[in-house]
Design a protein around this motif. Sequence first.
Motif, PDB file in Angstrom:
ATOM      1  N   SER A 155     -18.322  15.241  23.271  1.00 30.63           N
ATOM      2  CA  SER A 155     -17.899  14.987  21.898  1.00 30.63           C
ATOM      3  C   SER A 155     -17.720  16.288  21.118  1.00 30.63           C
ATOM      4  CB  SER A 155     -18.892  14.067  21.198  1.00 30.63           C
ATOM      5  OG  SER A 155     -20.177  14.619  21.280  1.00 30.63           O
ATOM      6  N   PHE A 156     -18.499  17.335  21.449  1.00 33.42           N
ATOM      7  CA  PHE A 156     -18.294  18.580  20.698  1.00 33.42           C
ATOM      8  C   PHE A 156     -16.928  19.177  20.988  1.00 33.42           C
ATOM      9  CE2 PHE A 156     -20.497  19.967  24.580  1.00 33.42           C
ATOM     10  CZ  PHE A 156     -19.657  20.981  25.024  1.00 33.42           C
ATOM     11  N   PHE A 157     -16.432  18.938  22.229  1.00 33.38           N
ATOM     12  CA  PHE A 157     -15.103  19.442  22.566  1.00 33.38           C
ATOM     13  C   PHE A 157     -14.031  18.677  21.787  1.00 33.38           C
ATOM     14  CE2 PHE A 157     -11.280  19.136  25.237  1.00 33.38           C
ATOM     15  CZ  PHE A 157     -10.946  20.482  25.305  1.00 33.38           C
ATOM     16  N   ILE A 158     -14.069  17.339  21.878  1.00 34.50           N
ATOM     17  CA  ILE A 158     -13.082  16.531  21.146  1.00 34.50           C
ATOM     18  C   ILE A 158     -13.156  16.851  19.656  1.00 34.50           C
ATOM     19  CG2 ILE A 158     -12.233  14.202  20.700  1.00 34.50           C
ATOM     20  CD1 ILE A 158     -13.860  13.232  23.042  1.00 34.50           C
ATOM     21  N   GLY A 159     -14.373  16.953  19.142  1.00 32.18           N
ATOM     22  CA  GLY A 159     -14.569  17.202  17.722  1.00 32.18           C
ATOM     23  C   GLY A 159     -13.950  18.514  17.298  1.00 32.18           C
ATOM     24  N   LEU A 160     -14.212  19.577  18.049  1.00 34.75           N
ATOM     25  CA  LEU A 160     -13.699  20.892  17.673  1.00 34.75           C
ATOM     26  C   LEU A 160     -12.187  20.946  17.809  1.00 34.75           C
ATOM     27  CD1 LEU A 160     -16.461  23.214  19.173  1.00 34.75           C
ATOM     28  CD2 LEU A 160     -16.008  22.673  16.770  1.00 34.75           C
ATOM     29  N   VAL A 161     -11.654  20.329  18.882  1.00 27.84           N
ATOM     30  CA  VAL A 161     -10.201  20.333  19.071  1.00 27.84           C
ATOM     31  C   VAL A 161      -9.521  19.611  17.906  1.00 27.84           C
ATOM     32  CG1 VAL A 161      -8.345  19.340  20.472  1.00 27.84           C
ATOM     33  CG2 VAL A 161     -10.211  20.577  21.573  1.00 27.84           C
ATOM     34  N   LEU A 162     -10.053  18.432  17.552  1.00 23.06           N
ATOM     35  CA  LEU A 162      -9.469  17.671  16.446  1.00 23.06           C
ATOM     36  C   LEU A 162      -9.555  18.469  15.143  1.00 23.06           C
ATOM     37  CD1 LEU A 162     -10.592  13.971  16.989  1.00 23.06           C
ATOM     38  CD2 LEU A 162      -8.299  14.919  17.156  1.00 23.06           C
ATOM     39  N   LEU A 163     -10.710  19.050  14.912  1.00 20.04           N
ATOM     40  CA  LEU A 163     -10.916  19.814  13.682  1.00 20.04           C
ATOM     41  C   LEU A 163      -9.921  20.975  13.619  1.00 20.04           C
ATOM     42  CD1 LEU A 163     -12.898  19.707  11.312  1.00 20.04           C
ATOM     43  CD2 LEU A 163     -14.283  21.415  12.477  1.00 20.04           C
ATOM     44  N   TYR A 164      -9.761  21.657  14.752  1.00 19.69           N
ATOM     45  CA  TYR A 164      -8.886  22.818  14.783  1.00 19.69           C
ATOM     46  C   TYR A 164      -7.434  22.428  14.502  1.00 19.69           C
ATOM     47  CZ  TYR A 164      -6.281  26.842  16.463  1.00 19.69           C
ATOM     48  OH  TYR A 164      -5.421  27.888  16.543  1.00 19.69           O
ATOM     49  N   PHE A 165      -6.937  21.421  15.251  1.00 19.60           N
ATOM     50  CA  PHE A 165      -5.525  21.075  15.111  1.00 19.60           C
ATOM     51  C   PHE A 165      -5.244  20.299  13.831  1.00 19.60           C
ATOM     52  CE2 PHE A 165      -5.466  22.109  19.617  1.00 19.60           C
ATOM     53  CZ  PHE A 165      -4.310  22.868  19.673  1.00 19.60           C
ATOM     54  N   VAL A 166      -5.968  19.225  13.620  1.00 16.47           N
ATOM     55  CA  VAL A 166      -5.623  18.325  12.514  1.00 16.47           C
ATOM     56  C   VAL A 166      -5.922  18.968  11.160  1.00 16.47           C
ATOM     57  CG1 VAL A 166      -6.057  16.066  11.483  1.00 16.47           C
ATOM     58  CG2 VAL A 166      -5.998  16.315  13.960  1.00 16.47           C
ATOM     59  N   VAL A 167      -7.021  19.675  11.070  1.00 15.31           N
ATOM     60  CA  VAL A 167      -7.417  20.208   9.764  1.00 15.31           C
ATOM     61  C   VAL A 167      -6.942  21.642   9.564  1.00 15.31           C
ATOM     62  CG1 VAL A 167      -9.382  20.764   8.293  1.00 15.31           C
ATOM     63  CG2 VAL A 167      -9.391  18.669   9.642  1.00 15.31           C
ATOM     64  N   LEU A 168      -7.243  22.521  10.537  1.00 11.03           N
ATOM     65  CA  LEU A 168      -6.963  23.935  10.323  1.00 11.03           C
ATOM     66  C   LEU A 168      -5.509  24.286  10.601  1.00 11.03           C
ATOM     67  CD1 LEU A 168     -10.240  25.402  11.861  1.00 11.03           C
ATOM     68  CD2 LEU A 168      -9.696  24.906   9.469  1.00 11.03           C
ATOM     69  N   LYS A 169      -4.954  23.818  11.740  1.00 12.44           N
ATOM     70  CA  LYS A 169      -3.632  24.271  12.129  1.00 12.44           C
ATOM     71  C   LYS A 169      -2.529  23.484  11.419  1.00 12.44           C
ATOM     72  CE  LYS A 169      -1.515  26.522  15.947  1.00 12.44           C
ATOM     73  NZ  LYS A 169      -1.038  26.210  17.281  1.00 12.44           N
ATOM     74  N   TRP A 170      -2.591  22.145  11.548  1.00 14.03           N
ATOM     75  CA  TRP A 170      -1.506  21.343  10.969  1.00 14.03           C
ATOM     76  C   TRP A 170      -1.786  20.932   9.523  1.00 14.03           C
ATOM     77  CZ3 TRP A 170      -1.909  18.025  15.970  1.00 14.03           C
ATOM     78  CH2 TRP A 170      -1.378  18.754  17.039  1.00 14.03           C
ATOM     79  N   GLU A 171      -2.996  21.115   9.097  1.00 15.04           N
ATOM     80  CA  GLU A 171      -3.405  20.805   7.721  1.00 15.04           C
ATOM     81  C   GLU A 171      -3.036  19.384   7.303  1.00 15.04           C
ATOM     82  OE1 GLU A 171      -1.934  23.944   5.301  1.00 15.04           O
ATOM     83  OE2 GLU A 171      -3.194  25.451   6.245  1.00 15.04           O
ATOM     84  N   LEU A 172      -3.242  18.445   8.231  1.00 16.25           N
ATOM     85  CA  LEU A 172      -2.954  17.040   7.925  1.00 16.25           C
ATOM     86  C   LEU A 172      -4.046  16.444   7.039  1.00 16.25           C
ATOM     87  CD1 LEU A 172      -1.796  15.873  11.460  1.00 16.25           C
ATOM     88  CD2 LEU A 172      -0.368  16.326   9.464  1.00 16.25           C
ATOM     89  N   LEU A 173      -5.248  16.980   7.161  1.00 14.48           N
ATOM     90  CA  LEU A 173      -6.375  16.470   6.381  1.00 14.48           C
ATOM     91  C   LEU A 173      -7.066  17.667   5.734  1.00 14.48           C
ATOM     92  CD1 LEU A 173      -7.994  13.957   8.905  1.00 14.48           C
ATOM     93  CD2 LEU A 173      -6.848  13.352   6.782  1.00 14.48           C
ATOM     94  N   PRO A 174      -7.667  17.444   4.564  1.00 16.65           N
ATOM     95  CA  PRO A 174      -8.435  18.536   3.956  1.00 16.65           C
ATOM     96  C   PRO A 174      -9.708  18.791   4.761  1.00 16.65           C
ATOM     97  CG  PRO A 174      -8.745  16.518   2.738  1.00 16.65           C
ATOM     98  CD  PRO A 174      -7.698  16.221   3.759  1.00 16.65           C
ATOM     99  N   TYR A 175     -10.322  19.923   4.522  1.00 21.14           N
ATOM    100  CA  TYR A 175     -11.551  20.224   5.249  1.00 21.14           C
ATOM    101  C   TYR A 175     -12.599  19.178   4.891  1.00 21.14           C
ATOM    102  CZ  TYR A 175     -14.776  22.913   7.951  1.00 21.14           C
ATOM    103  OH  TYR A 175     -15.648  23.284   8.936  1.00 21.14           O
ATOM    104  N   PRO A 176     -13.317  18.637   5.917  1.00 16.86           N
ATOM    105  CA  PRO A 176     -14.261  17.551   5.652  1.00 16.86           C
ATOM    106  C   PRO A 176     -15.355  17.963   4.676  1.00 16.86           C
ATOM    107  CG  PRO A 176     -14.485  18.376   7.897  1.00 16.86           C
ATOM    108  CD  PRO A 176     -13.249  18.958   7.345  1.00 16.86           C
ATOM    109  N   SER A 177     -15.551  17.114   3.678  1.00 15.17           N
ATOM    110  CA  SER A 177     -16.620  17.335   2.717  1.00 15.17           C
ATOM    111  C   SER A 177     -17.079  15.967   2.264  1.00 15.17           C
ATOM    112  CB  SER A 177     -16.081  18.151   1.540  1.00 15.17           C
ATOM    113  OG  SER A 177     -16.938  18.008   0.442  1.00 15.17           O
ATOM    114  N   TYR A 178     -18.293  15.599   2.668  1.00 15.91           N
ATOM    115  CA  TYR A 178     -18.738  14.223   2.486  1.00 15.91           C
ATOM    116  C   TYR A 178     -18.971  13.857   1.020  1.00 15.91           C
ATOM    117  CZ  TYR A 178     -21.435   9.980   2.827  1.00 15.91           C
ATOM    118  OH  TYR A 178     -21.869   8.705   2.669  1.00 15.91           O
ATOM    119  N   VAL A 179     -18.409  12.714   0.619  1.00 15.43           N
ATOM    120  CA  VAL A 179     -18.777  12.093  -0.656  1.00 15.43           C
ATOM    121  C   VAL A 179     -19.052  10.627  -0.391  1.00 15.43           C
ATOM    122  CG1 VAL A 179     -17.493  13.571  -2.244  1.00 15.43           C
ATOM    123  CG2 VAL A 179     -16.366  11.621  -1.151  1.00 15.43           C
TER     124      VAL A 179
END
Lengths: 329, 353
Positions: A159-183
């Motif tokens: 899960s750490f691999f899937i998590g980091l890959v998703l975070l890298y591509f979806v959030v950092l590279k493609w900027e589809l989602l803002p950086y996660p910040s829980y509310v």
Amino acid sequence: MSGYIVRRIISMVLMLLLLTLVVFLLFSVLPTDPARLTCGKACTPEVIAANRHNLGLDLPLLQQYWEFLKGLVVGRTYGSGTQTYSCDAPCLGYSFKRGEEVSVLIKQGFPATFWLATGAFVLWIGVGVSVGIYAALRRGRWQDKTVMGISLIGYSLPSFFIGLVLLYFVVLKWELLPYPSYVSPFENPLQFLQTMILPWIVLAILYAAFYMRLTRNQMLDTLGEDYIRTARSKGLPERTVVRKHGLRAGLTPIVTAAGLDLAGLLGGAIITESIFSLPGIGSLAVNSVVDADLPLIVGITLVTATFIIVANLIVDLLYAVIDPRVRLV
Amino acid sequence: MSTGSTSGATGPFLDVRDLRVEFPTEDGLVRAVDGVSFTVKRGQTLAIVGESGSGKSVCSMAIMGLHNRKSANISGQVILEGEDLIATSDEGVRALRGQKMAMIFQDPLSSLHPFYTVGKQLMEAIRVHQPVSKDEARKQTVAMLDRVGIPNPDRRVDDYPHQLSGGMRQRVMIAMALINSPTLLIADEPTTALDVTVQAQILELLKDLQRDFNTAIIMITHDLGVVADMADEVVVMYGGRLVEHGPVNDIFHRPEMPYTLGLLASMPRLDKGRAARLDPIPGLPPSLIRLPKGCVFRPRCTYHDNVPDGRCDTERPDLLTTAPGHEVRCHMPPELRRTIAAERLGARFEETA
């Protein structure tokens, strides 16, 4: 039935007692001195000794354990004289490191963990079970083989691999989602969803992969049963055979697995919470270990174990409702 | 023997012609049923006898259309009242199952759904074929449970299968099979899993119901006692083929195929006392993938020396008529077969005379 429940609850309490003892003893043999951790660098031996006394750490081990149990049931008071702090029942202890009661810390972490676990649960049960049924109905054909291949990949990826890959591509590279910040979802539903969607997917991938296999194999076993042949020989349409006769029997063991998995997750998803910096029980557990925050570690362990033990009871009771052959005596 | 009362219909009620069922597997083609033909009249019972793996169950499942046509190759004809079921669509056959033809199975506990009450399971069988209300279906269910001899049917209807005894469960299975008054009933070893005393009750019940409903019964069994009790005609199967076929009296008293002889001789007999050893058939049933080249029974047959030129090893014997309605698949000349049978089953022959 009620006699059964009473007996189960008694054995549950005994099990938890045993668990507290084991956890308590385990941490008492740690080389770290919890009293030393209560104050910073400029600490005098006098302060440490005073704190040790206030925390009850100078008492014999057995008495410490007794005080801990008493705190759980009736609450306890730390310190003496003017410097006292009272901790209401159920008192899981007081974290000097964080200057807060352990139960308060866990309560603060619970919402994030709760939403993570339940959201992922809905996702993986929905996907895992329906895809598993689909594969079972197309046993041995290419659809089945594809699904099982995908499930194997999903199950093998950490899960750490899937998590980091998703975070890298979806959030950092493609900027589809803002950086996660829980509310809280009641405060800002959109930001909540934007934060939770990736953690949900990460957790769901792992579990869905497992539930696909489980469901497929359960369904195949069930569809090979004699009573399925009977249902067909009555002239029932294949849809009724699968839904009413197959699913009913095939999904019963899945209820057990699902209940226990959900309870386990409610005790914190350590890796996923850490990656997406969710302020849940999982993150709390990691931090408590890093800081050697003994009362917090004991508290989290106890709460997590309670979830699983209670879930176990619920699942057993549910089983008796689902399967008429199960008699609770 | 009763003569079937085929009211007005021309030809037999069920006509199975050259039925073949093959399963392609990784090890090769399994010829589970290889060219089987027989007929059944209404009100009559045909017994299909043979060892495990002889194809008798596969054959009956094929008649019911219970094989998955994607994993089994089925050819030939199964003509039920003029309609060829092999040529009928899956949906067409489904509509007939439970309505015109029904089946009961060997193990009634595993054949009933453990999570539903027997009443629910019977009502389901009614309502899939008849547009009746739940109350009406329940009334029919209770009446049928009563008919098959279940005491307190109005209470038993709400029991789960595990709350009933083995005999009661099989009665429930029979009730479920007959609830829509089917004209063909296939019973696949219906008494094998039951106590001997219960066995007799179940067979009596079946005979009784057969008289009431004028049902044609196909009784699949390896118990020759059941055959003697129930059957009008007998089909003996071996290695997926029909090896002998005839009226029950011919099969029991004038058998000709060495395999049938073996089956009869391996039956324990009270009148011979304990000193008489059982006479089992040597060897094992053949693999249905690599069948022997000549006669399928040749490797276990002790009489093949009687056939010249080793034809038993090279040539498949045909199913030939030896007496009216009596067919045999064997290379030995009929007179020789009868002599051998007379010697082997001496006592039995005297009874008939």
